[in-house]
Structure formats: C-alpha cells, structure tokens
Design an enzyme around this catalytic site. Structure first.
Site, PDB file in Angstrom:
ATOM      1  N   LYS A 110      78.028  66.441  37.284  1.00 23.00           N
ATOM      2  CA  LYS A 110      77.061  65.438  36.802  1.00 23.00           C
ATOM      3  C   LYS A 110      76.726  64.448  37.926  1.00 23.00           C
ATOM      4  O   LYS A 110      75.563  64.092  38.119  1.00 23.00           O
ATOM      5  CB  LYS A 110      77.641  64.708  35.576  1.00 23.00           C
ATOM      6  CG  LYS A 110      77.639  65.594  34.336  1.00 23.00           C
ATOM      7  CD  LYS A 110      78.502  65.057  33.216  1.00 23.00           C
ATOM      8  CE  LYS A 110      78.621  66.094  32.103  1.00 23.00           C
ATOM      9  NZ  LYS A 110      79.564  65.727  31.042  1.00 23.00           N
ATOM     10  N   GLN A 134      83.702  60.953  29.830  1.00 25.49           N
ATOM     11  CA  GLN A 134      83.954  62.398  29.731  1.00 25.49           C
ATOM     12  C   GLN A 134      85.007  62.681  28.654  1.00 25.49           C
ATOM     13  O   GLN A 134      86.099  62.112  28.674  1.00 25.49           O
ATOM     14  CB  GLN A 134      84.417  62.945  31.099  1.00 25.49           C
ATOM     15  CG  GLN A 134      84.595  64.443  31.138  1.00 25.49           C
ATOM     16  CD  GLN A 134      83.292  65.213  30.901  1.00 25.49           C
ATOM     17  OE1 GLN A 134      82.245  64.865  31.421  1.00 25.49           O
ATOM     18  NE2 GLN A 134      83.358  66.258  30.083  1.00 25.49           N
ATOM     19  N   ASP A 169      74.775  60.085  26.182  1.00 26.47           N
ATOM     20  CA  ASP A 169      75.295  61.319  25.587  1.00 26.47           C
ATOM     21  C   ASP A 169      74.742  61.514  24.172  1.00 26.47           C
ATOM     22  O   ASP A 169      74.844  62.591  23.603  1.00 26.47           O
ATOM     23  CB  ASP A 169      76.833  61.239  25.510  1.00 26.47           C
ATOM     24  CG  ASP A 169      77.499  62.253  26.413  1.00 26.47           C
ATOM     25  OD1 ASP A 169      76.798  63.163  26.903  1.00 26.47           O
ATOM     26  OD2 ASP A 169      78.727  62.147  26.621  1.00 26.47           O
TER      27      ASP A 169
END
Ligand code: NAD
Length: 290
Positions: free
Chosen positions: A54, A98, A121
């Site tokens: 990412k 994460q 997200d």
C-alpha cells in the site's frame, strides 16, 4: 466454453492511472494532495507485506504517505491515542489500520476511534450503517467490496435482477458486498459456514462471490454455466517448489470453474490489486472531507 478472465491487475492499473492523473493535476494547480497514514501493529508477515504494498502504491501515485509501526505488545490506549492524533492531523486525510490486530486488542474499539471522514477503508460502523440504509450514501464504500463490484461491472455493467451468492458474511468483505450488490439491484443470498445446500444456492446464481478463506470451496460443478465468479480468497498453500515456500490460491476450484463460468477472476491478480486501487481512490476522495 472457457471463461473470460477478469484481470484485476489490469483493471487496477487503469484506475490507478486515473488517480495519478488527478493528483498530478492537483499538484499543477497547487491544490492540496491527500495523505494516507498506515498503522501496522506487530510482526505478522502477511500484514507487513500488505502495508508495504500500500505504501509503495501511495508513493507511485504521488499521494503523501505516513507510516506508523507499533510493537506487538502495544496497549489499546496507545493505539487509540495515535489514531486520535491522526484524526486531528491536517496532513492526514486517510487512516488505515492494518487488520487483523494482535488478539489482545479490540478491533471494534479501534475502528470506532477512526474519524468516519478519514475511514478510507470504509469499515467504520458509521459508514457501514449508511451503506445499509436505502437513501443514504456512506462517506466511503469499503475497498474490497468496491473492487468486487467494479470487476463484476467490467464484464456486465447492468446486474439488475441477477441472483448472486455471496459466500462469507464478514464485516469487511461478505456483508458489505451483499449490500452493494443489492444497491445495484441484484438479489444476493448471504451464505456462511452454517448455510445448508450451498451447492444448490450457487447452482442458481448468476454471480458468485467466494470470500470464505477456504481453498477450493467453490466447486466447478456448482457453477451455473455462464455465471460471473469472483474469487476473493487468499490462501497460502505450502509448496516447496516455490521460492517463498508457498503458493497463493483462492476459494474457487479454478481449473474446473473456468470451464463453466462466463467470467472469472484469478488468484493472484484478481481482487487483491483492486482492493489497493480502491483504497487509493478513497484516499483521493477523502480530500473532499477536509
Ligand atoms: P472471515 O474469516 O472474517 O470470514 C469468513 C466467512 O466465510 C465467514 O462468514 C464464514 O462463515 C464463511 N465461511 C467459512 N467457511 C465456510 C464454508 N465452508 N462455507 C460457507 N461459508 C464459510 O474472512 P474475511 O476477512 O471475510 O476474508 C475472506 C477471505 O478473503 C480470506 O481468504 C481473506 O484472506 C480474503 N480477503 C482478500 C482480500 C483481497 O483484497 N483480495 C481482502 C480481504 C479478505
């Protein structure tokens, strides 16, 4: 019949190129560019790889990147304090924690702490709630489900009236994917580990999204001829012939499925790259909520 392969990598490249062009334009006009903060807790090798990928993509697109790594033993309060700080930081438009977190930490509490305006997200309960409401739009759609829908629409732009089986009901993949399919006027059936007659549900579905994390779960024989199949699963299978000692497979019995499906996404090179592209797309969008 051999299925059309839905090339997630290629589709993701196109989306990323559009984002890069938009960022370059903003730079030329001296407009603010978005910043993405990634937070990694612990030493899980898969999580480290995902975060590294990412960060690399962020840099390639010209998005600013701030990366935070916390010890495996990090207390809940310390992680939440960092997120509060990032919520206040004007240089940060997106916050990505994460998952999964080490087991002593409450993922739910951490997700609640992220500002919904920086929830790139798309999994904060506020955004998840808006996704489930008929006349509302979430600030961000969740990344993996967004990628899945884009892949389906790349081979069939109008899925209105189609029957869909979603295998898996997690908060980040299965459940929001079903909601997004419904928003596209398809009719999803949400399947899970206690579902009876999974094979029959699949045989009647025009679209199947396999997101269980169970290698080879979706048998080729269960696929309605011509159906669209999206394989979300990422499973590491030990394989001494591979340099890393394992190979990646999805949840679909690919070699058989490809003979019956109309279109199918591979693993690797399917949903994975699309998830990152949609994260970048959300990060660009986050600039609107500054
Ligand atoms: P999860 O473990 O949270 O949820 C799995 C779901 O599958 C559960 O709802 C469970 O009931 C269901 N399930 C398990 N076994 C089943 C069975 N035999 N029959 C029917 N349903 C069954 O997992 P998740 O986070 O939703 O991820 C699912 C898979 O997708 C994993 O392999 C994960 O690595 C992968 N994933 C991929 C991406 C990507 O970007 N490619 C992103 C997220 C997750």
């Amino acid at each position: 019949m051999t299925a059309e392969i839905i090339d997630g990598k290629k589709l993701a490249e196109t989306i990323k190129q559009e984002i890069k062009t938009a960022i370059d334009d903003r730079k030329r006009q001296s407009l603010p560019i978005p910043g993405l903060a990634t937070v990694l807790v612990g030493n899980d090798p898969a999580s480290k790889t995902y975060v590294a990928s990412k960060i690399k993509t962020t840099a390639a697109l010209g998005i600013r990147s701030l990366s935070y790594e916390l010890d495996e033993s990090c207390p809940q309060e310390k992680l939440e304090a960092l997120i509060q700080e990032l919520n206040q930081n004007p240089d940060v438009q997106g916050i990505l924690v994460q998952l999964p977190l080490p087991s002593h930490l409450s993922e739910d509490n951490v997700l609640h702490t992220i500002s919904p305006k920086k929830d790139v997200d798309g999994i904060h309960p506020y955004n998840a709630g808006l996704l489930s409401r008929k006349y509302s739009e979430p600030l961000f759609y969740p990344c993996t489900p967004s990628g899945i829908i884009r892949m389906i629409q790349s081979v069939c732009p109008d899925i209105s009236g189609m029957d869909a089986a979603v295998i898996g009901r997690s908060s980040i993949v299965g459940m929001p994917t079903a909601m997004m399919l419904s928003r596209c006027n398809a009719t999803p059936t949400i399947c899970h580990s206690q579902t009876k007659h999974l094979d029959e549900i699949c045989r009647e579905s025009d679209i199947i999204v396999a997101a269980a994390g169970s290698p080879g779960l979706l048998k080729g024989a269960w696929i309605k001829p011509g159906a669209i199949v999206i394989d979300v699963g990422i499973n590491h299978i030990p394989d001494e012939t591979q340099p890393r000692g394992y190979r990646l497979v999805g949840d679909v019995e690919f070699d058989e499925a490809v003979k019956r499906a109309g279109a199918i996404s591979p693993v690797p090179g399917g949903v994975g790259p699309m998830t990152i592209a949609m994260l970048m797309s959300n990060t660009l969008k986050a600039i609107d909520y500054r």
